[in-house]
Design an enzyme around this catalytic site. Structure first.
Site, short mmCIF file in Angstrom:
data_model
loop_
_atom_site.label_atom_id
_atom_site.label_comp_id
_atom_site.label_asym_id
_atom_site.label_seq_id
_atom_site.Cartn_x
_atom_site.Cartn_y
_atom_site.Cartn_z
N HIS A 11 1.93 4.63 -2.93
CA HIS A 11 2.09 6.07 -2.73
C HIS A 11 3.52 6.50 -3.07
O HIS A 11 3.75 7.50 -3.76
CB HIS A 11 1.80 6.45 -1.27
CG HIS A 11 0.39 6.22 -0.84
ND1 HIS A 11 -0.70 6.64 -1.57
CD2 HIS A 11 -0.12 5.62 0.28
CE1 HIS A 11 -1.81 6.32 -0.94
NE2 HIS A 11 -1.49 5.70 0.19
N HIS A 29 0.83 -1.21 0.00
CA HIS A 29 0.00 0.00 0.00
C HIS A 29 0.87 1.26 0.00
O HIS A 29 0.68 2.15 -0.85
CB HIS A 29 -0.91 0.00 1.24
CG HIS A 29 -1.79 1.21 1.34
ND1 HIS A 29 -3.06 1.23 0.84
CD2 HIS A 29 -1.56 2.44 1.87
CE1 HIS A 29 -3.60 2.43 1.06
NE2 HIS A 29 -2.71 3.17 1.69
N GLU A 30 1.80 1.32 0.93
CA GLU A 30 2.64 2.52 1.04
C GLU A 30 3.59 2.64 -0.16
O GLU A 30 3.92 3.75 -0.58
CB GLU A 30 3.44 2.49 2.34
CG GLU A 30 2.60 2.48 3.61
CD GLU A 30 1.66 3.67 3.72
OE1 GLU A 30 1.93 4.71 3.08
OE2 GLU A 30 0.66 3.57 4.44
#
Length: 368
Positions: free
Chosen positions: A27, A23-24
């Protein structure tokens, strides 16, 4: 029992770490691609137990293996300029504006910021697809073909027969047998319009599920398991991800409608309990079975995290997306004070919900 608990802790940490890192990383990679400076890429919460710096970014592992963060230069309206920065702006306004713009999240084009914000949830769904590929490559699935129509049940009264293939329920395409069960859980108290295939021809019928064993049922069983091969692995992996997306969305709808209770919500402690129970129940079937079940749980969590982060709640990616969308429409940033108020409200609500779910998970452990 102690060794089972140790395995459960290890599995929990690995699953959460993988899901959060992906997820990170979504980003992170989109920010880097568009020149936004990433100040910190952190896994976990709490105090740092390990860190190193490479380029402009500090990479850190924190004590609690839950959550993570990708912190950008000038990311939030919550950040305030220090006195030195204000003084530099007053003395050299043009130079300081250039310095502030370079690498700052807030000064990147709005469409870039939207991509960066949405990349985390999208990467979780992509991870879900790859995990589903592993499941589909080694384990059979169940198609929506009827194996047996049970007597004196709604399916028989509606004219469904053995070997019929259910293709749609209330206009929604059906690819897996468990999607029928999902509709039974979410829409069991209403009339269904069913489209089905028989001998290559399409037909429609209607029925209303019947109450059975505390839930609802239409009175059919699956025909057989199907093992995807070749291109079918990709196709059924997409169907599997689609199923978990539908499950998450329908579960949220049921929660709002009051069809689910607080005990149906699970936080990290509840997930850890599920992992432990799964390991205990499947350990006698061998490592590969246990491992496959852990992959399946990771698939569920990854898709769930992707969907939950897209909710239009301040402090979540979906809330930030809404604010950026408004900025794109009105063609100017929202007033800083308003954005701060919205973000703070979201953070308070989010931490309140996390505390409630954690308390409820722990309470359920002792009640059981």
């Amino acid at each position: 029992m102690k060794i089972d608990f140790l395995y459960s802790v290890i599995a929990f940490v690995i699953i959460f770490t993988v899901v959060v890192v992906v997820h990170e990383f979504g980003h992170f990679i989109f920010a880097k691609m568009h020149g936004i400076k990433v100040l910190e890429f952190a896994i976990g919460m709490g105090p740092k137990i390990f860190k190193f710096t490479k380029g402009d970014t500090t990479y850190a592992i924190r004590l609690l293996p839950i959550g993570g963060a990708c912190i950008f230069e000038g990311e939030d309206a919550l950040e305030e300029e220090d006195e030195e920065t204000k003084k530099q702006k007053e003395e050299n306004p043009l130079e300081s504006e250039t310095a502030a713009t370079k690498g700052s999240f807030r000064n990147a084009p709005v469409w870039v910021r939207i991509m960066v914000v949405l990349a985390g949830p999208i990467f979780n769904i992509i991870l879900g697809f790859f995990l589903a590929m592993f499941i589909m490559a080694f384990w059979p699935t169940i198609t929506p073909q009827i194996g047996e129509v049970i007597a004196d049940m709604p399916a028989q009264a509606a004219g469904l027969q053995n070997d019929d293939i259910i293709t749609k329920i209330n206009g929604e395409r059906i690819y897996l047998f468990k999607e029928i069960s999902l509709h039974t859980m979410a829409e069991g108290n209403r009339e269904w319009e069913i489209e089905y295939e028989r001998d290559g021809e399409r037909y429609t019928t209607s029925l209303t599920p019947q109450q059975s064993d505390g839930g609802y049922a239409i009175g059919i069983s699956a025909k057989e398991y199907y093992q995807p091969e070749g291109f079918s692995v990709l196709k059924y992996s997409a169907y599997e991800v689609r199923f978990w997306l539908k499950t998450t969305i329908k579960s949220l709808e049921m929660l709002v409608q009051g069809k689910l209770t607080k005990d149906d919500m699970k936080g990290p402690v509840g997930v850890a309990e599920i992992i432990n129970n799964t390991i205990v129940e499947t350990k006698d079937e061998g490592f590969f079975t246990v491992f496959s079940n852990m992959v399946n749980i990771a698939l569920l969590l990854s898709v769930n995290l992707g969907v939950m982060n897209l909710l239009p709640v301040p402090a979540l990616d979906g809330g930030r997306f809404i604010l950026l969308l408004v900025e794109a429409i009105i063609r100017r940033p929202l007033p800083q004070k308003l954005e701060i108020a919205i973000q703070m409200t979201g953070i308070i609500l989010l931490f309140g919900l996390m505390a409630f779910v954690l308390f409820n998970d722990v309470l359920n452990l002792f009640v059981k």
